[in-house]
Write a protein that holds these residues in place. Structure first.
Motif, PDB file in Angstrom:
ATOM      1  N   LEU A 316     -43.547  26.915 -23.492  1.00 19.18           N
ATOM      2  CA  LEU A 316     -43.614  28.139 -22.526  1.00 19.18           C
ATOM      3  C   LEU A 316     -44.212  27.650 -21.220  1.00 19.18           C
ATOM      4  O   LEU A 316     -43.903  27.769 -20.008  1.00 19.18           O
ATOM      5  CB  LEU A 316     -44.429  29.006 -23.213  1.00 19.18           C
ATOM      6  N   ILE A 317     -45.504  27.051 -21.255  1.00 13.19           N
ATOM      7  CA  ILE A 317     -46.175  26.783 -20.056  1.00 13.19           C
ATOM      8  C   ILE A 317     -45.405  25.766 -19.193  1.00 13.19           C
ATOM      9  O   ILE A 317     -45.190  25.678 -17.994  1.00 13.19           O
ATOM     10  CB  ILE A 317     -47.549  26.385 -20.331  1.00 13.19           C
ATOM     11  N   VAL A 318     -44.763  24.718 -20.044  1.00 17.59           N
ATOM     12  CA  VAL A 318     -43.883  23.457 -19.327  1.00 17.59           C
ATOM     13  C   VAL A 318     -42.930  24.359 -18.733  1.00 17.59           C
ATOM     14  O   VAL A 318     -42.379  23.849 -17.550  1.00 17.59           O
ATOM     15  CB  VAL A 318     -43.662  22.441 -20.565  1.00 17.59           C
ATOM     16  N   GLU A 319     -41.987  25.079 -19.323  1.00 25.66           N
ATOM     17  CA  GLU A 319     -40.811  25.618 -18.735  1.00 25.66           C
ATOM     18  C   GLU A 319     -41.196  26.533 -17.679  1.00 25.66           C
ATOM     19  O   GLU A 319     -40.359  26.489 -16.541  1.00 25.66           O
ATOM     20  CB  GLU A 319     -40.309  26.491 -19.950  1.00 25.66           C
ATOM     21  N   ASP A 320     -42.441  27.250 -17.616  1.00 26.12           N
ATOM     22  CA  ASP A 320     -42.827  28.221 -16.590  1.00 26.12           C
ATOM     23  C   ASP A 320     -43.046  27.481 -15.414  1.00 26.12           C
ATOM     24  O   ASP A 320     -42.443  27.670 -14.421  1.00 26.12           O
ATOM     25  CB  ASP A 320     -43.872  29.097 -17.030  1.00 26.12           C
ATOM     26  N   VAL A 321     -43.685  26.526 -15.480  1.00 27.99           N
ATOM     27  CA  VAL A 321     -44.071  25.551 -14.394  1.00 27.99           C
ATOM     28  C   VAL A 321     -42.983  24.817 -13.843  1.00 27.99           C
ATOM     29  O   VAL A 321     -42.949  24.702 -12.748  1.00 27.99           O
ATOM     30  CB  VAL A 321     -45.222  24.664 -14.897  1.00 27.99           C
ATOM     31  N   THR A 322     -42.134  24.274 -14.507  1.00 26.32           N
ATOM     32  CA  THR A 322     -40.908  23.635 -14.106  1.00 26.32           C
ATOM     33  C   THR A 322     -40.064  24.444 -13.062  1.00 26.32           C
ATOM     34  O   THR A 322     -39.651  24.189 -12.079  1.00 26.32           O
ATOM     35  CB  THR A 322     -40.229  23.154 -15.604  1.00 26.32           C
ATOM     36  N   THR A 323     -39.956  25.643 -13.725  1.00 23.68           N
ATOM     37  CA  THR A 323     -39.170  26.424 -12.920  1.00 23.68           C
ATOM     38  C   THR A 323     -39.780  26.958 -11.757  1.00 23.68           C
ATOM     39  O   THR A 323     -39.285  27.022 -10.578  1.00 23.68           O
ATOM     40  CB  THR A 323     -38.845  27.840 -13.862  1.00 23.68           C
ATOM     41  N   MET A 324     -41.101  27.315 -11.660  1.00 18.20           N
ATOM     42  CA  MET A 324     -41.816  27.531 -10.656  1.00 18.20           C
ATOM     43  C   MET A 324     -42.182  26.719  -9.581  1.00 18.20           C
ATOM     44  O   MET A 324     -41.589  26.853  -8.354  1.00 18.20           O
ATOM     45  CB  MET A 324     -43.106  28.118 -11.246  1.00 18.20           C
ATOM     46  N   VAL A 325     -42.354  25.615 -10.066  1.00 21.76           N
ATOM     47  CA  VAL A 325     -42.764  24.351  -8.855  1.00 21.76           C
ATOM     48  C   VAL A 325     -41.423  23.940  -8.366  1.00 21.76           C
ATOM     49  O   VAL A 325     -41.294  23.941  -7.104  1.00 21.76           O
ATOM     50  CB  VAL A 325     -43.374  23.547  -9.802  1.00 21.76           C
ATOM     51  N   GLY A 326     -40.542  23.677  -9.068  1.00 15.73           N
ATOM     52  CA  GLY A 326     -39.058  23.467  -8.470  1.00 15.73           C
ATOM     53  C   GLY A 326     -38.670  24.519  -7.404  1.00 15.73           C
ATOM     54  O   GLY A 326     -38.175  23.985  -6.321  1.00 15.73           O
ATOM     55  N   ALA A 327     -38.702  25.631  -7.984  1.00 13.46           N
ATOM     56  CA  ALA A 327     -38.216  26.710  -6.714  1.00 13.46           C
ATOM     57  C   ALA A 327     -39.037  26.775  -5.665  1.00 13.46           C
ATOM     58  O   ALA A 327     -38.636  27.354  -4.432  1.00 13.46           O
ATOM     59  CB  ALA A 327     -38.098  28.324  -7.650  1.00 13.46           C
ATOM     60  N   LEU A 328     -40.457  26.495  -5.693  1.00 10.57           N
ATOM     61  CA  LEU A 328     -41.433  26.501  -4.467  1.00 10.57           C
ATOM     62  C   LEU A 328     -41.104  25.176  -3.754  1.00 10.57           C
ATOM     63  O   LEU A 328     -41.955  24.768  -2.868  1.00 10.57           O
ATOM     64  CB  LEU A 328     -42.499  26.916  -4.985  1.00 10.57           C
ATOM     65  N   GLY A 329     -40.264  24.305  -4.173  1.00  6.25           N
ATOM     66  CA  GLY A 329     -40.132  22.996  -3.328  1.00  6.25           C
ATOM     67  C   GLY A 329     -41.183  21.934  -3.631  1.00  6.25           C
ATOM     68  O   GLY A 329     -41.301  21.133  -2.865  1.00  6.25           O
TER      69      GLY A 329
END
Ligand code: ZN
Length: 346
Positions: A316-329
Motif C-alpha cells: 500500500l505504501i509503495v504504491e501510494d508513494v510511487t503514484t504520488m512522487v511520480g505525479a509531483l515530478g
C-alpha cells in the motif's frame, strides 16, 4: 491447559467400551480450538497483525475492504466474530467508534487496555483484550488535527499507519501481546516481527529518498481522503488543503473555489483522490486549476486483489508513494527495491 480458550495439546479417541484407543498430540477435527482468535479492523491494520501472527491464529478483519471505515456500522457477522475473539487490535483515536462499542458489549470479559502512550499494557490480563494501538503509540502532543479532523471536534486524524514507523511500533505491540497470550509461540512472533521491522526500515528510507527527490516548489499534497497527516509530518511534504469536510460530506461551492485558488497559487502539478471513493469535487478542482487529477491513492484498503504479492501494508505504501512522487515530478525508483510481499513465515 492453562487457558480455556487455548486448547492445544493431546486429543484422545475414547472407545465406546470405555477404553482409550489412541491419543494424538495433533488435534485433528478440532484444529480451530488450538488457535487464538484475533480480530482487527481495517485492512492495513489486519495486514500488520498478519505479518506478526502469520498462520498461527485465526485472524479476521472486521471492516471489509472498500468500505469506509469512518462510517462503518458493524454487521451481525462482526458481532459473531467478536463474541469469540481473544484479542481485538484496532487503531483507536476514535476511528472505529461503533466497532469499539460492539467489542465492549460482545467480547468475552473484555479488558480495555490502557489508552495512552504513557501507560503500559496490563500484562496479567486474563479475559479478552481490546488493544487500541494508536492510543498506545502517540500522545495528545503528537495528534494531528486538520480540515477533516478539526481540533474543535476533538478527534485527531486517525491514519497513523500512513507513517511506517508507527506501523513498526504496532508490530511490536502485536508481538508483545501475542507472546503473552500464547507464550509457546513467542519466538515465532518475535522472528516474524523482526523480519517485518527490517522491511519497514527499508521502506522508510526509500520513501524519504523518493519524497526528497520532488522539486521543492512541487512538494505539496492535496488529497482526498484526508489521510496523509502523519505521512506529511514524517517525510516533510506539506499538505496544502483538504477536500473532505469533517462530516464526510462534500465541500461547499465556496470551499471548492478556495481549493481551486490554492492549487493555482501553489502551482501544484497534481492532486490526488482515492480509487475507492471517487471525488467529483477533486476532479473539478483539478480541471479548473489546471492540475492533473490522479484517483489512485489508498489508505484504508490494500492494492490489488487478496493473494496478490503486494496486497500488503507495505505494498500500500509503495504504491501510494510511487503514484504520488511520480505525479509531483520526483523520482520514485527507490521504491522498486522495497519487498512488498508478506514477511511472515509459515
Ligand atoms: Zn481513512
Amino acid at each position: 491447559m492453562t487457558s480455556p480458550r487455548l486448547l492445544a495439546g493431546s486429543v484422545c479417541v475414547v472407545l465406546a467400551a470405555g477404553g482409550v484407543a489412541a491419543c494424538s498430540s495433533q488435534p485433528s477435527g478440532a484444529a480451530s480450538k488450538t488457535r487464538l482468535v484475533v480480530d482487527s479492523t481495517v485492512a492495513p491494520i489486519t495486514d500488520i497483525v498478519r505479518q506478526v501472527v502469520g498462520d498461527k491464529v485465526n485472524l479476521g478483519g472486521l471492516i471489509p475492504e472498500r468500505v469506509d471505515s469512518h462510517t462503518f456500522e458493524p454487521s451481525p457477522a462482526t458481532v459473531r466474530s467478536l463474541a469469540h475473539a481473544d484479542v481485538l487490535f484496532m487503531d483507536g483515536l476514535h476511528l472505529e467508534g461503533s466497532t469499539l462499542k460492539q467489542a465492549q458489549a460482545n467480547m468475552p470479559h473484555p479488558v480495555a487496555q490502557p489508552t495512552s502512550a504513557e501507560a503500559s499494557l496490563d500484562a496479567s490480563a486474563k479475559g479478552s483484550e481490546i488493544i487500541q494501538m494508536g492510543d498506545l503509540t502517540v500522545g495528545p502532543s503528537e495528534y494531528a488535527f486538520d480540515f477533516t479532523f478539526p481540533k474543535a471536534k476533538g478527534d485527531p486524524n486517525p491514519h497513523l499507519w500512513m507513517n511506517p514507523l508507527y506501523a513498526k511500533r504496532w508490530s511490536e505491540i502485536v508481538r508483545d501481546v501475542m507472546s503473552r497470550r500464547d507464550p509457546a509461540r513467542a519466538s515465532y512472533y518475535r522472528d516474524n516481527q523482526a523480519r517485518f521491522a527490517a522491511v519497514i526500515d527499508r521502506l522508510d528510507a526509500a520513501v524519504a529518498d523518493a519524497v526528497n527527490s520532488i522539486p521543492e516548489d512541487q512538494k505539496k499534497l492535496l488529497t482526498y481522503p484526508d489521510s496523509y497527516a502523519y505521512f506529511s509530518r514524517r517525510y516533510g511534504i506539506p499538505i496544502i488543503g483538504a477536500v473532505q469536510p469533517s462530516d464526510f460530506s462534500e465541500p461547499s461551492p465556496r470551499e471548492i473555489q478556495d481549493l481551486i485558488a490554492q492549487v493555482k497559487v501553489n502551482h501544484v502539478p497534481a492532486i490526488f483522490g482515492s480509487e475507492v471513493f471517487p471525488s467529483t469535487v477533486l476532479e473539478q478542482v483539478a480541471r479548473e486549476a489546471g492540475a492533473k487529477y490522479i484517483d489512485k491513492l489508498r489508505d484504508d484498503e490494500l492494492p490489488r486483489e487478496p493473494g496478490a504479492p503486494n496486497h500488503t501494508y507495505v505494498g500500500l505504501i509503495v504504491e501510494d508513494v510511487t503514484t504520488m512522487v511520480g505525479a509531483l515530478g520526483g523520482d520514485a525508483s527507490s521504491m522498486h527495491s522495497v519487498p512488498t510481499a508478506r514477511t511472515w513465515q509459515a
